[in-house]
Design an enzyme around this catalytic site. Structure first.
Site, PDB file in Angstrom:
ATOM      1  N   GLU A 141      17.910 -17.419 118.009  1.00 41.06           N
ATOM      2  CA  GLU A 141      18.558 -16.279 117.344  1.00 41.06           C
ATOM      3  C   GLU A 141      18.130 -15.047 118.110  1.00 41.06           C
ATOM      4  OE1 GLU A 141      20.736 -16.429 115.145  1.00 41.06           O
ATOM      5  OE2 GLU A 141      20.477 -18.424 114.305  1.00 41.06           O
TER       6      GLU A 141
ATOM      7  N   CYS B 102      18.684  -7.138 114.278  1.00 36.52           N
ATOM      8  CA  CYS B 102      19.448  -7.740 115.370  1.00 36.52           C
ATOM      9  C   CYS B 102      20.944  -7.572 115.188  1.00 36.52           C
ATOM     10  CB  CYS B 102      19.106  -9.224 115.465  1.00 36.52           C
ATOM     11  SG  CYS B 102      19.322 -10.087 113.907  1.00 36.52           S
TER      12      CYS B 102
END
Ligand code: NAD
Length: 492
Positions: A261, A295
């Protein structure tokens, strides 16, 4: 809520030992991590373990010993252990969040509560799957019964970043443990204290020794994990360069499974026919939550020319309102804390300074707040050059870039012209356009009239260099298991 009597950890009593085989133990390595409080730069601790090879090997050995029995634990028992852990995390949520806050700087109400809630929720969600992830079987008309079992992998690990130190644990540990793996957690060197404190709750929840362990350390510890010959899977959240190193180490060692990720530079596309207030609210929240250190933050905002001036005025006002919410994360009314540390402060400030040298027009923000701690004004650039670094690179701070556009075709091309592909958002009241654009985005997740959000039941992750594999939902369980096909000959 009252903290459990069994949770002794606080800023005055920090947990500074690894958690191996259900015991707190000193690291075998003499190296230490130093952590600071970003609210004022003060030292929090300079004696947090930096685990080395012997520590990693000890955790792996304990996990290997625990695994044969753990994978056979019945669904009811395993579910109740995971649910109990979720309850304990929730019960001690404020104390856990405080241990994150003293090195991350995130206010409790605006972020800490969300994070501990996410951790508890992912444990409950995955606990609910334990007796529903039963594999498959296929008809026997051809004389062979086919059974497909979802087998756990064995010793697995999670390497997590500093920006979501507790939430990311849930995303990795819960599906790993639910599917019968043992799990070793390696928190970020910037935010290890809340993770280490979880050992007490792991034991109280009833995880057998060796099943769920915690090793503090930095990138060198992470590298030992990624290249370990007896760890079968690493689930990683962090930057793209580190993600690439992990995949390489996995390939060069034992081809361990990898979930990555990674970073993002997510576009929000705002069409003339949107609900303006809704678009402003989501995009302003997206770039300021957790001081922009998210993110999937919508950091590129593209606005169609018919609504551009109105949007800019309201977006600027919204960002100015957010600026008033920046401050000491321990004070009431503060929703946005400092950046995590001096290095991150220098990085974000550098982007802002260089951005003003011809990359775009500074609309709002750009200044440091105060002279102590790492506070920065939420910052917006308009008219950005599409080739500039502020338009192309992940800044990982409260900094967004805005551009106007004319046509859907033009903006889809620009939105997708990047190596990132984590999140995207589209704002319009035309359902056909919304769905068309949503399918055109080259990203793992798309919001329609919303952006920068997630759910535990739906796949979370990115396309292109934003990641590999998915967390959440059934996808996380699949990522921690391997299908095993058993073929039964019924013809003799
Ligand atoms: P980072 O890559 O510097 O570090 C992440 C973790 O990896 C830390 O625990 C670190 O100790 C470890 N590490 C460092 N070098 C290693 C190596 N060679 N081998 C193994 N492990 C190593 O990232 P960060 O600065 O902590 O986090 C910020 C980044 O994380 C941003 O790019 C952000 O976008 C990304 N992020 C992504 C998601 C997502 O779900 N996609 C979520 C949060 C953060």
């Amino acid at each position: 809520m009252l903290a459990s009597m069994s949770f002794p950890w606080s800023p005055k009593n920090l947990c500074k030992q690894n958690f191996i085989n259900n015991e707190y133990v000193d690291s075998k390595s003499s190296k230490k991590l130093t952590v600071y409080n970003p609210k004022d730069g003060s030292l929090v601790a300079d004696d947090v373990p930096l685990s080395g090879e012997e520590d990693v090997d000890a955790a792996v050995a304990a996990a290997e010993k625990a695994w044969p029995a753990w994978k056979k634990v019945g669904a009811n028992e395993r579910r109740s252990i995971l649910n109990k852990f979720a309850d304990l995390v929730e019960k001690n949520g404020e104390a856990i969040a405080e241990l994150s806050r003293i090195t991350l700087g995130a206010p409790y109400k605006a972020f800490g509560a969300f994070e501990v809630g996410l951790c508890a929720e992912t444990f409950r969600y995955n606990a609910g799957w334990i007796d529903k992830f039963g594999g498959e079987s296929w008809p026997q008309e051809d004389g062979f019964l086919k059974i497909v079992r979802n087998e756990p992998l064995g010793v697995t690990a999670g390497i997590v970043p500093w920006n979501g130190p507790i939430g990311t644990i849930g995303l990795k540990a819960a599906p790993a443990l639910a599917t019968g793996n043992c799990f070793i957690l390696k928190p970020s060197e910037k935010t290890p204290l809340s993770s280490l404190a979880l050992g007490t709750l792991i034991k109280e929840a009833g995880f057998p020794p060796g099943v769920f362990q915690i090793l503090a350390g930095d990138g060198s510890t992470g590298a030992l994990i990624a290249s370990h010959m007896r760890i079968r899977k690493v689930s990683f959240t962090g930057s793209i360069p580190t993600g690439k190193k992990i995949q390489e180490a996995a390939a060069k060692s034992n081809l361990k499974r990898v979930t990555l990720e990674l970073g993002g530079k997510s576009p929000a596309v705002v069409f003339d026919d949107c609900n303006l207030d809704n678009a402003v609210t989501w995009t302003a929240n997206a770039i300021t939550a957790n001081t922009g250190q998210v993110c999937f933050a919508a950091s590129r905002v593209y606005v169609q020319e018919g609504i551009y001036d109105k949007f800019i005025q309201k977006y600027k006002e919204a960002i100015q309102t957010k600026t008033k919410e920046v401050g000491d994360p321990e004070k009431d009314g503060v929703n946005i804390g400092p950046l995590v540390d001096e290095a991150q402060f220098k990085r974000v400030s550098g982007f802002i300074e260089r951005g003003q040298q011809g990359q775009g027009k500074l609309l709002v923000g750009g200044q440091r707040i105060g002279d102590k701690g790492y506070y920065i004004e939420p910052t917006v650039f308009t008219d950005v050059d599409i080739n500039s670094e502020i338009h192309c690179q992940e800044i990982f701070g409260p900094v967004s870039v805005v551009r106007s556009f004319k046509t859907e075709e033009e903006i889809m091309e620009l939105s997708n012209n990047t190596n990132f592909g984590l999140m995207a958002g589209v704002f319009t009241q035309d359902i056909n356009k919304a769905l068309r654009v949503a399918s055109e985005f080259d990203s793992g997740m798309v919001g329609i009239n919303c952006v920068s959000l997630m759910f535990t039941m739906t796949p979370f992750g990115g396309s292109k260099e934003s990641g590999l594999g998915r967390e959440c939902g059934i996808h996380a369980l699949r990522a921690f298991t391997e299908p095993k096909t058993i073929m039964v000959n019924l013809t003799y």
